[in-house]
Design a protein around this motif. Structure first.
Motif, PDB file in Angstrom:
ATOM      1  N   LYS A   1       0.834  -1.205   0.000  1.00  0.00           N
ATOM      2  CA  LYS A   1       0.000   0.000   0.000  1.00  0.00           C
ATOM      3  C   LYS A   1       0.870   1.257   0.000  1.00  0.00           C
ATOM      4  CE  LYS A   1      -4.084   1.822   2.212  1.00  0.00           C
ATOM      5  NZ  LYS A   1      -5.093   1.620   3.252  1.00  0.00           N
ATOM      6  N   VAL A   2       1.953   1.245   0.784  1.00  0.00           N
ATOM      7  CA  VAL A   2       2.869   2.396   0.812  1.00  0.00           C
ATOM      8  C   VAL A   2       3.483   2.611  -0.569  1.00  0.00           C
ATOM      9  CG1 VAL A   2       5.095   3.197   1.729  1.00  0.00           C
ATOM     10  CG2 VAL A   2       3.381   2.255   3.269  1.00  0.00           C
ATOM     11  N   ILE A   3       3.933   1.531  -1.195  1.00  0.00           N
ATOM     12  CA  ILE A   3       4.550   1.648  -2.523  1.00  0.00           C
ATOM     13  C   ILE A   3       3.544   2.166  -3.537  1.00  0.00           C
ATOM     14  CG2 ILE A   3       5.533   0.310  -4.429  1.00  0.00           C
ATOM     15  CD1 ILE A   3       6.883  -1.463  -2.315  1.00  0.00           C
ATOM     16  N   GLU A   4       2.319   1.614  -3.522  1.00  0.00           N
ATOM     17  CA  GLU A   4       1.302   2.059  -4.476  1.00  0.00           C
ATOM     18  C   GLU A   4       0.903   3.513  -4.247  1.00  0.00           C
ATOM     19  OE1 GLU A   4      -1.818  -0.805  -4.105  1.00  0.00           O
ATOM     20  OE2 GLU A   4      -0.611  -2.392  -5.009  1.00  0.00           O
TER      21      GLU A   4
ATOM     22  N   THR B   1      12.789   1.163  -1.294  1.00  0.00           N
ATOM     23  CA  THR B   1      12.867   0.122  -0.276  1.00  0.00           C
ATOM     24  C   THR B   1      11.948   0.507   0.874  1.00  0.00           C
ATOM     25  OG1 THR B   1      15.158  -0.297  -0.875  1.00  0.00           O
ATOM     26  CG2 THR B   1      14.407  -1.181   1.224  1.00  0.00           C
ATOM     27  N   VAL B   2      11.043  -0.397   1.245  1.00  0.00           N
ATOM     28  CA  VAL B   2      10.114  -0.143   2.346  1.00  0.00           C
ATOM     29  C   VAL B   2      10.229  -1.308   3.327  1.00  0.00           C
ATOM     30  CG1 VAL B   2       7.724   0.274   2.982  1.00  0.00           C
ATOM     31  CG2 VAL B   2       8.551   1.044   0.773  1.00  0.00           C
ATOM     32  N   ARG B   3      10.351  -0.957   4.611  1.00  0.00           N
ATOM     33  CA  ARG B   3      10.452  -1.977   5.670  1.00  0.00           C
ATOM     34  C   ARG B   3       9.228  -1.907   6.572  1.00  0.00           C
ATOM     35  NH1 ARG B   3      15.638  -4.091   7.320  1.00  0.00           N
ATOM     36  NH2 ARG B   3      14.684  -4.289   9.357  1.00  0.00           N
TER      37      ARG B   3
ATOM     38  N   HIS C   1       9.897  -9.777  16.983  1.00  0.00           N
ATOM     39  CA  HIS C   1       9.542  -8.858  15.903  1.00  0.00           C
ATOM     40  C   HIS C   1      10.443  -9.153  14.706  1.00  0.00           C
ATOM     41  CE1 HIS C   1       6.788  -6.512  18.295  1.00  0.00           C
ATOM     42  NE2 HIS C   1       7.678  -6.545  19.281  1.00  0.00           N
ATOM     43  N   ASN C   2       9.817  -9.465  13.591  1.00  0.00           N
ATOM     44  CA  ASN C   2      10.556  -9.813  12.384  1.00  0.00           C
ATOM     45  C   ASN C   2      10.383  -8.726  11.335  1.00  0.00           C
ATOM     46  OD1 ASN C   2      11.285 -12.448  13.340  1.00  0.00           O
ATOM     47  ND2 ASN C   2       9.175 -13.056  12.996  1.00  0.00           N
ATOM     48  N   PRO C   3      11.460  -8.247  10.750  1.00  0.00           N
ATOM     49  CA  PRO C   3      11.339  -7.231   9.710  1.00  0.00           C
ATOM     50  C   PRO C   3      11.074  -7.857   8.336  1.00  0.00           C
ATOM     51  CG  PRO C   3      13.635  -7.621  10.182  1.00  0.00           C
ATOM     52  CD  PRO C   3      12.854  -8.491  11.122  1.00  0.00           C
ATOM     53  N   ILE C   4      10.279  -7.165   7.552  1.00  0.00           N
ATOM     54  CA  ILE C   4      10.066  -7.534   6.155  1.00  0.00           C
ATOM     55  C   ILE C   4      10.484  -6.338   5.330  1.00  0.00           C
ATOM     56  CG2 ILE C   4       8.370  -8.078   4.381  1.00  0.00           C
ATOM     57  CD1 ILE C   4       6.728  -9.451   6.407  1.00  0.00           C
ATOM     58  N   GLU C   5      11.193  -6.581   4.268  1.00  0.00           N
ATOM     59  CA  GLU C   5      11.661  -5.504   3.405  1.00  0.00           C
ATOM     60  C   GLU C   5      11.292  -5.842   1.965  1.00  0.00           C
ATOM     61  OE1 GLU C   5      15.584  -3.459   4.028  1.00  0.00           O
ATOM     62  OE2 GLU C   5      16.033  -4.626   2.226  1.00  0.00           O
ATOM     63  N   LEU C   6      10.588  -4.932   1.323  1.00  0.00           N
ATOM     64  CA  LEU C   6      10.257  -5.086  -0.088  1.00  0.00           C
ATOM     65  C   LEU C   6      10.939  -3.980  -0.874  1.00  0.00           C
ATOM     66  CD1 LEU C   6       6.470  -5.991  -0.270  1.00  0.00           C
ATOM     67  CD2 LEU C   6       8.413  -7.488  -0.556  1.00  0.00           C
TER      68      LEU C   6
END
Length: 121
Positions: free
Chosen positions: A58-61, A94-96, A105-110
């Protein structure tokens, strides 16, 4: 006489057979219990991860639709085939996002490559 023969010919399970059957069922249930617990935990973990990925998308879009400048790194992608090379300039966004699984807490990065708009259609 018939009443006496019916009392001696009772059909059914004895108390010992019933307790033994319940014990066997309990052993089988306990054997499969960790499988069910781990499956449920995995389902919830994947659900939280999918929610985090959805938030990142959603942030990227939103950044793309609002034409907000991308402040990340400049990047070129090169495609080459049969001696022909095409270079596409653009920005790497890059969005985390963090998602939690219990107390962890696990980070996801796209990362998304956004080509520069050079006015060609």
């Amino acid at each position: 006489m018939k009443k006496l023969s019916m009392m001696n010919n009772q059909k059914g399970f004895t108390l010992m057979e019933t307790i033994l059957a319940m014990g066997l069922l309990l052993i089988i249930a306990i054997t499969f219990l960790p499988l069910f617990i781990n499956s449920t935990a995995g389902i919830f973990s994947v659900g939280h991860k999918q929610q985090a990925i959805g938030a990142i998308q959603k942030v990227i879009e939103n950044n793309l639709s609002d034409h907000q400048p991308v402040i990340n790194s400049h990047m070129n992608i090169e495609f080459s085939q049969a001696g022909i090379s095409v270079i596409v300039p653009g920005e790497l966004m890059t969005v985390r996002e963090d998602y939690s699984r219990g107390n962890v807490h696990n980070p996801i990065e796209l990362k998304a490559f956004i080509p520069e708009d050079n006015g060609e259609e």
